[in-house]
Enzyme design. Structure first.
Site, PDB file in Angstrom:
ATOM      1  CB  SER A 691      -1.097   0.038   1.450  1.00  0.00           C
ATOM      2  OG  SER A 691      -0.099   0.097   2.625  1.00  0.00           O
ATOM      3  CE  LYS A 734      -3.518   1.071   4.959  1.00  0.00           C
ATOM      4  NZ  LYS A 734      -3.165   0.374   3.524  1.00  0.00           N
TER       5      LYS A 734
END
Length: 815
Positions: A691, A734
């Site tokens: 990511s 996140k």
């Protein structure tokens, strides 16, 4: 010495010889006896005799065989001068010696120096007394007849030895020759050795011989009687009756037959499958034809006991009230909507059908999120028994399937053992830490679980010990794990995976206020009306003192506060009723300095520094990615304890930039003049995951074009070599990390836009989320000081970093 040694009649003849003491052995004249010698002192005496005394040695018996180092008081005065015929050394250090007795001799024990390495003695020859007894001839004849009879009973006496004795006429010599062959105590043999009257000596030998004959005769009668009884009745019956008599004499009136009758009655009455009844009855039938003291008897008995103890068809009545179950689940846990919903669905279907296979759920999440406690709540909500079996570190397949009955100490596996303990066949069964099993030479326990957790197979689960089909389909199986990747794929396929990603700050705050705080007050004897905690204090503990996805450490810190408050109240007895309020400012006074530092954004935009957001086991984190360029030859350095996936992302980012060098206004071989250093701070913390691709690319382009990156923006997503942005996981954590780090805007892959529906509104509030498809969109949004048209049209206003400019810049900094 029990008899006179006749030392007064000793002739002047004598000789000096090495002394060797014997234990429980008496040496007679004219006898040839083999002995195993192990004591160092005895072996040295033998070697001394061989080397210095023409193989002659004086053998005397100890009066106490246990004495390792005899003294003057430990030996008899009468012994036998002997000759060593043969000596063999054995591998274990002992020696085998063949001795021949020569004649009787006497010594004075007080004159023997036992401190010497090999004691030497002055022996005195002991002559025979004259034999003029009138009954000597009759005694000799009777002794020879008895010897013939004894030799027939005791086959260990060699025929040559018997024949040699039969040819003798001297009564003393006959006695000396017979005594070594008799099984009498050594002190009795010593008495015979010390008798110097030949007639009396033969009388003593004859008496011992008759005693041995009587013993052999008695043994023969006993064997004959036992043999006849065993021939009349079977051996098993005889041993059984003998054991019964023994138990009766000891006051233990135990009838094995009656016990087996009771077992058979229990089998007939037990509610279990016919196959199990037949197997148990067959084992009981074997027990009837087997003596209770046989080794296999207890094995078969244990097996029947296990068959009777298992809850084959014992089902506990369960509650299918959905409303009540939902209330219980909400009381015990805040959040966790997916597992709760799945459990309520199961109860709804169960209320509509008569028979339903138990579900097999796998709760996957970080430590402390409540996986095991949720399984307990399920048991309480459905009114079932609860079983917890930890699989962490299990390596042996037999822990699941049991041992085969051929092994010593065999027993069923942990599954059936647990069912026996709760005595019901439809409990909630929690298999904890299913991802921490390991495999070695004893088998693969995860493969053994396939049958247990397969809804199509566990209705006929086969345990190695039981060797019968056992129905596990009524059990509500719940497994827990921290990492889904650690569970073998075939095992994952048998279970319904429910992920518990962890709690948000808002959820932790609510759990702490409504669950943890009241519980800890109760544990520490504090009253809610006298002690309170503010919401800001809870947030301070969550942010500055814990770093976890669950609430386990949060509970520890709150418990620490409660302990200190309790101590303070006890110390200040006069102010015991004073109300205590824990606030955000007072938290450090209870817990000390803050333990956790969460990632924060930079104060101003910087070149080559980009804010990334990453998922960790303890929640989301801001992850800074830095890129520095230096004059060089095209080397790429990657530091920060990055995993293989992130290293590959860095290489993909560089390849993407090189492939679009003309678009960015860079020379096609720009990379040959510089070295690139990619670094992710906090190098001691391992980092990996697919990511960080767009974050690495943004920092690299920012450094190459000398353009700063927005410091109020964060991003997450993977990149391909063509610049496409790929989806990621852990979006909720996140975004929460971005909010905590004072980020205003977050760039996410467009494929993750659908996941925003699962993110709570309080997390999205005040946060701009921008979905993107391509890296061009990321750079246009993140880089400052230019427009999209300038950035991707090679505008001259953008000054790319070159080797020459870099050298000049470093020279200026050095000056």
């Amino acid at each position: 010495m029990t008899k006179k040694t006749n030392a007064g009649k000793a002739t002047p003849k004598g000789e000096k010889l090495p002394l060797m003491t014997l234990r429980e052995v008496v040496m007679f004249p004219k006898a040839i006896i083999p002995l195993l010698v192990g004591r160092d002192s005895s072996i040295k005496a033998i070697e001394h005799a061989l080397n210095n005394y023409n193989k002659k040695i004086f053998l005397v018996t100890q009066n106490d065989p246990k004495t390792e180092k005899p003294g003057p008081e430990d030996i008899y005065a009468c012994g036998c001068v002997s000759r060593i015929l043969q000596m063999f050394r054995l591998p274990d250090g002992t020696v085998k010696v063949l001795f021949e007795g020569l004649h009787r001799a006497a010594v004075n024990p007080e004159k023997v120096d036992f401190e010497e390495e090999v004691p030497e003695v002055e022996t005195h020859f002991l002559p025979e007394e004259e034999n003029d007894h009138s009954e000597t001839e009759a005694l000799v004849r009777a002794t020879k007849e008895s010897l013939e009879e004894y030799s027939k009973a005791n086959t260990k006496i060699a025929k040559e030895s018997v024949q040699s004795i039969q040819n003798m006429d001297d009564p003393g010599a006959i006695a000396d020759a017979i005594m070594p062959h008799l099984k009498v105590e050594f002190n009795e043999k010593q008495e015979v050795l010390e008798e110097f009257d030949p007639f009396k000596r033969l009388q003593m030998a004859y008496a011992h011989l008759q005693g041995e004959i009587e013993v052999f005769s008695l043994e023969k009668k006993i064997k004959s009687r036992v043999k006849n009884q065993m021939e009349k009745n079977q051996r098993e019956y005889y041993l059984s009756e003998q054991l019964k008599a023994i138990h009766k004499e000891m006051g233990r009136d135990h009838d094995p037959k009656a016990e087996l009758d009771v077992l058979q009655e229990k089998v007939d009455q037990k509610n279990m499958p016919q196959q199990a009844k037949d197997k148990a009855s067959e084992e009981i039938k074997k027990l009837r034809s087997m003596p209770p003291n046989a080794g296999e008897y207890s094995v078969l008995m244990n097996y029947v006991d296990w068959v009777l103890a298992l809850p084959w068809n014992e089902l506990r009545e369960t509650d299918t009230d959905i409303t009540k179950a939902e209330k219980i689940l909400d009381e015990d846990h805040y959040g966790l909507e997916k597992p709760k919903q799945r459990i309520l669905e199961y109860l709804a279907v169960q209320s509509l059908v008569e028979k339903m296979r138990g579900p097999i759920l796998c709760l996957v999440g970080p430590p402390g999120v409540g996986k095991t406690s949720l399984a307990k709540s399920v048991a309480r909500a459905t009114q079932r028994e609860f079983i917890r079996l930890s699989l962490g570190g299990v390596r042996d397949e037999a822990e699941i399937r049991g041992h085969r009955r051929t092994y010593v100490g065999a027993m069923p596996g942990k599954i059936l053992q647990s069912l026996k303990r709760v005595d019901t066949n439809n409990p909630v069964f929690c298999l904890d830490e299913v991802d921490k099993m390991s495999m070695d030479f004893r088998g693969d326990p995860s493969a053994a679980l396939l049958e247990v957790l397969d809804p199509e197979q566990n209705s006929a689960f086969s345990d190695h010990y039981l060797d019968l089909d056992y129905d596990l389909s009524n059990i509500f199986f719940i497994t827990t794990a921290n990492y889904l990747q650690a569970i073998p794929a075939p095992l994952q396929d048998r279970m319904e995976i429910i992920k518990l990603p962890g709690y948000l700050e808002t959820e932790k705050n609510r759990i702490a206020r409504h669950f943890i705080w009241p519980k800890q007050l109760n544990y520490h004897g504090l009253e809610d009306s006298k002690v309170s905690i503010s919401e800001g204090a809870i947030n301070e503990i969550i942010r500055q003192y814990t770093r976890e996805a669950g609430v386990r450490n949060l509970e520890r810190e709150i418990a620490s506060i409660c302990r200190k408050v309790a101590k303070k109240k006890v110390e200040e007895k006069d102010r015991k009723d004073k109300k205590v309020r824990v606030t955000a400012k007072s938290v450090p006074s209870y817990l000390g300095v803050s333990k956790i530092r969460h990632g924060e954004r930079e104060d101003k935009p910087l070149v080559g520094v980009t804010n990334g957001v990453a998922w960790t086991e303890v929640g989301g984190e801001i992850l800074l990615v830095e890129v520095a360029l230096m004059p060089g030859t095209g080397k790429v350095e990657i530091t920060g304890k990055l995993g293989d996936v992130m290293k590959e992302s860095a290489k993909a980012a560089l390849s993407y930039v090189r492939s679009r060098s003309d678009v960015f206004g860079l020379k096609s071989d720009f990379y040959k003049e510089i070295d690139v250093h990619v670094h992710v701070p906090e190098g001691a913390t391992p980092k990996d995951g697919p990511s960080a691709g767009i974050t690495l690319t943004t920092s690299l382009v920012s450094s190459l074009l000398n353009l700063p990156v927005r410091n109020d923006l964060a991003m997450t997503g993977e990149i391909t070599l063509r610049g496409r942005v790929l989806p990621i996981g852990g979006l909720r954590e996140k975004l929460l990390a971005a909010r905590r780090g004072d980020i205003n805007k977050v760039i996410i892959p467009e494929a993750n836009q659908k996941d925003l529906q699962e993110v709570p509104d309080n997390v999205l509030k005040g946060l701009e989320v921008m979905p993107v498809q391509h890296m061009d969109d990321v750079l246009a949004e993140a880089l400052m000081g230019t427009t999209r048209e300038d950035l991707f049209c090679g505008d001259a206003n953008i000054t790319p970093i070159s080797s020459k400019l870099m050298k000049e810049e470093y020279q200026e900094q050095a000056q």
